[in-house]
Design an enzyme around this catalytic site. Structure first.
Site, mmCIF file in Angstrom:
data_model
loop_
_atom_site.group_PDB
_atom_site.id
_atom_site.type_symbol
_atom_site.label_atom_id
_atom_site.label_comp_id
_atom_site.label_asym_id
_atom_site.label_seq_id
_atom_site.Cartn_x
_atom_site.Cartn_y
_atom_site.Cartn_z
ATOM 1 C CD GLU A 71 -2.737 -1.249 0.305
ATOM 2 O OE1 GLU A 71 -3.275 -2.574 -0.072
ATOM 3 O OE2 GLU A 71 -3.223 -0.245 -0.314
ATOM 4 C CB CYS A 83 -1.816 7.144 0.987
ATOM 5 S SG CYS A 83 -2.774 6.242 1.910
HETATM 6 O O1 TXE Z 1 8.002 6.578 4.569
HETATM 7 P P1 TXE Z 1 8.575 5.223 4.568
HETATM 8 P P2 TXE Z 1 8.656 7.789 5.422
HETATM 9 C C1 TXE Z 1 5.453 8.835 1.789
HETATM 10 C C2 TXE Z 1 5.300 10.518 1.990
HETATM 11 C C3 TXE Z 1 6.620 10.672 3.019
HETATM 12 C C4 TXE Z 1 7.635 9.835 2.436
HETATM 13 C C5 TXE Z 1 8.662 9.152 3.459
HETATM 14 O O2 TXE Z 1 5.672 10.960 0.864
HETATM 15 O O3 TXE Z 1 7.100 12.022 2.678
HETATM 16 O O4 TXE Z 1 6.843 8.556 2.078
HETATM 17 O O5 TXE Z 1 8.000 9.071 4.729
HETATM 18 C C6 TXE Z 1 9.617 1.457 7.169
HETATM 19 N N1 TXE Z 1 12.548 -2.115 4.387
HETATM 20 N N2 TXE Z 1 4.578 8.239 2.680
HETATM 21 O O6 TXE Z 1 9.928 7.796 5.350
HETATM 22 O O7 TXE Z 1 10.223 5.287 4.508
HETATM 23 C C7 TXE Z 1 9.711 2.536 7.987
HETATM 24 O O8 TXE Z 1 10.403 2.264 9.119
HETATM 25 C C8 TXE Z 1 11.693 -2.106 5.337
HETATM 26 C C9 TXE Z 1 3.346 7.812 1.941
HETATM 27 O O9 TXE Z 1 8.094 7.691 6.893
HETATM 28 O O10 TXE Z 1 8.091 4.394 3.502
HETATM 29 C C10 TXE Z 1 8.075 2.643 8.154
HETATM 30 O O11 TXE Z 1 7.755 1.862 9.294
HETATM 31 N N3 TXE Z 1 10.911 -1.198 5.943
HETATM 32 C C11 TXE Z 1 2.784 6.586 2.945
HETATM 33 C C12 TXE Z 1 7.538 2.406 6.892
HETATM 34 O O12 TXE Z 1 8.621 1.471 6.138
HETATM 35 C C13 TXE Z 1 11.164 0.034 5.640
HETATM 36 C C14 TXE Z 1 2.567 6.727 4.559
HETATM 37 C C15 TXE Z 1 7.398 3.604 6.094
HETATM 38 O O13 TXE Z 1 8.414 4.354 6.071
HETATM 39 C C16 TXE Z 1 12.228 0.206 4.736
HETATM 40 C C17 TXE Z 1 4.119 7.332 4.956
HETATM 41 C C18 TXE Z 1 12.912 -0.821 4.211
HETATM 42 N N4 TXE Z 1 14.102 -0.817 3.458
HETATM 43 C C19 TXE Z 1 5.050 7.779 3.932
HETATM 44 N N5 TXE Z 1 12.677 1.713 4.660
HETATM 45 C C20 TXE Z 1 1.246 6.476 2.355
HETATM 46 N N6 TXE Z 1 1.098 6.327 0.992
HETATM 47 O O14 TXE Z 1 0.193 6.533 3.335
HETATM 48 C C21 TXE Z 1 11.584 2.212 5.531
HETATM 49 N N7 TXE Z 1 10.786 1.399 5.996
#
Ligand code: TXE
Length: 515
Positions: free
Chosen positions: A239, A273
């Site tokens: 997602e 999102c």
């Molecule tokens: O998201 P991440 P972040 C978008 C939004 C935001 C950008 C960065 O634009 O500015 O993403 O946000 C885990 N392997 N959205 O940095 O990195 C991390 O620890 C496994 C949209 O918060 O995607 C967290 O628990 N896990 C989105 C989760 O992934 C990993 C909502 C989300 O972090 C990982 C949030 C890896 N390599 C941000 N790297 C939506 N569409 O709802 C990170 N994580």
């Protein structure tokens, strides 16, 4: 160090985005610690999966009651970690209760084994049994930390799985609360485990031997998760991000459309999102629509006061992202009619912003901004709006604003997205019976709805002998290549004329008896 977190190598120090106060200190769990959680979860799952679907439904009803009883505490925890206004935080408990209620009601029926037609093998019985995967690894983000975590926890346990939840490094307390409620509701403390940490712990979970990964987050991180999961062929549900469009037609109720646009773009401070991140408005109503939007957006207060409608962004990185998208648009000729600046008060507040004269050469029209920003673009007609909507690699939600149901349905049917809403936006996520998910860069797989429930089980085909002959008609017969039997079967099942088919069927039966 302004960043909300002061991650040392092995600790997460979480601060309140508005006050800056340290509110938690958690371990960044290692791969060894994560592996131990998976082992404990797997042991609990062996017991949980033997309990009846009725027992699981009873636990989900308890979960709903627990969420309701502790809603204020949950909302305050969400607020302290995300800087959301109380109403938005409380809305997450509504979604949690909706999910638990839906799963309790539907799981016993949807996950019960179903009979299947044995087809040509009339002397056989066939059915489908829905078995749990085992242990689900769930990785969730900071924007709806309770609703998203509780949704995947509820679905996983409804399906008979255990789960190891790795909440965002910005919202571990909310994740911990969700895990605690699930443990109380199921009476099995090890069934739902909490892995605290950042992307490193998330990566460790992907490689920990779990049976399926449910990831919600950015497209960039989702791609890394998929790449890592591919190495062990671990199935994933992704997602991811969105760049949702709303299409305003010439016959739309413009006051309503403007009100919906401001809400959908700025609810959750735009950190949703399926927030509206692009408004395509047909030429003849464009000016009037923009005027309505500016008047309404001017009344949206972003602050930490009780009367504020939106709160703070999650952290400095998010505020900087939003500011950079608006600056890029300005530099390329866009006009900022409202806002377009960070607010000078404690936290990461950004002014509700309306941008016009935008084009697709600007970042703000292509990449996920994730802030309280509404870019509005004039289009010649609905066809151009559909083409531009589909021209973006994201495909989560989209909405159509019109008074004509036929026009709404015609346009909605052309949109390459996971959900369409007519004369509203993003509310599909709160409708538990609807599957939620996207296409393209918004991910694949579904959560919520019957489709989401089935994502968390493995259908097993099950065939049993009803009548046992010495040997099966389709098995080898010495001196024969099976042509006669197969030809008779083909005619019996699919031939022309009832008499010919009956005669062929009798030859098949004779063949089965006389072998
Ligand atoms: O998201 P991440 P972040 C978008 C939004 C935001 C950008 C960065 O634009 O500015 O993403 O946000 C885990 N392997 N959205 O940095 O990195 C991390 O620890 C496994 C949209 O918060 O995607 C967290 O628990 N896990 C989105 C989760 O992934 C990993 C909502 C989300 O972090 C990982 C949030 C890896 N390599 C941000 N790297 C939506 N569409 O709802 C990170 N994580």
């Amino acid at each position: 160090m302004e960043a909300q977190q002061k991650n040392r190598r092995d600790r997460l120090v979480v601060t309140n985005p508005i006050t800056g106060a340290e509110i938690g200190d958690y371990p960044v769990m290692s791969s060894g610690e994560v592996a131990a959680l998976v082992v404990a979860a797997r042991e609990a799952q062996a017991e949980w999966s033997q309990l009846s679907l009725g027992h699981r439904a009873k636990s989900l009803r308890s979960l709903r009651r627990l969420i309701y009883d502790r809603a204020d505490e949950i909302a305050d925890t969400i607020r302290s970690e995300t800087g959301k206004v109380k109403g938005e935080a409380l809305a997450e408990t509504v979604i949690g209760c909706e999910m638990a209620t839906f799963l309790a009601r539907k799981a016993p029926r949807v996950l019960r084994a179903r009979g299947a037609s044995p087809g040509a093998f009339t002397h056989r019985s066939a059915r489908v049994v829905y078995e749990p995967f085992g242990v689900i690894g769930a990785i969730t983000p900071w924007n709806y930390p309770f609703a998203i975590s509780m949704s995947v926890i509820g679905t996983s346990i409804a399906a008979g799985n255990a789960i190891v939840l790795k909440p965002s490094e910005y919202t571990p307390a909310t994740g911990m609360l969700a895990v605690e409620l699930a443990a109380e509701a199921t009476g099995m403390g090890d069934l739902v485990q909490l892995a605290t940490g950042d992307g490193r712990t998330g990566a460790a979970l992907v490689e920990s031997g779990v049976d399926k990964i449910a990831f919600t987050g950015s497209t960039a991180s989702g791609a890394k998760v998929m790449e890592a999961a591919a190495r062990s062929l671990t199935p994933v549900v992704l997602e991811l991000g969105g760049k949702d469009a709303m299409i305003v037609c010439g016959d739309a109720d413009l006051e309503r459309a403007a009100r919906g646009a401001v809400w959908s773009a700025m609810y959750g401070c735009g950190q949703t999102c399926m927030a509206v991140e692009r408004a395509y408005v047909v030429d003849e109503v464009y000016d009037e629509f923009v005027e309505h939007v500016v008047q309404l957006a001017r009344r949206v207060r972003a602050s930490d006061e009780p009367e504020a409608m939106i709160g703070s962004l999650i952290a400095d990185f998010q505020r900087d992202r939003v500011a950079s998208h608006v600056e890029d648009a300005r530099n390329k000729g866009a006009r900022v009619l409202l806002g377009g600046r960070a607010l000078d008060e404690p936290g990461y507040f950004y002014a509700p912003t309306v941008v016009v004269d935008v084009d697709h050469g600007m970042t703000i029209m292509n990449e996920e901004t994730f802030g309280p920003v509404l870019p509005i673009m004039r289009v010649a007609d609905e066809d151009e709006a559909v083409r531009l909507t589909n021209g973006n690699p994201f495909g989560l939600d989209a909405s159509v604003w019109t008074r004509s149901r036929d026009r709404a349905r015609r346009i909605a049917g052309q949109l390459n997205v996971g959900a369409v809403v007519v004369n509203d936006h993003l509310i599909n996520y709160a409708i538990a019976d609807l599957p939620f998910g996207g296409v393209g860069h918004s991910g694949f797989g579904r959560v919520h709805g019957l489709e989401g429930l089935r994502e968390f089980v493995r259908p097993k085909a099950w065939v049993e002998d009803r009548l046992a002959f010495g040997q099966e008609p389709h098995w080898f017969v010495e001196g024969s290549n099976g042509e006669e039997f197969t030809g008779n079967l083909l005619t019996f099942r699919h031939g022309r004329g009832p008499l010919r088919r009956l005669a062929a069927g009798l030859r098949v039966v004779r063949g089965m008896i006389t072998r």
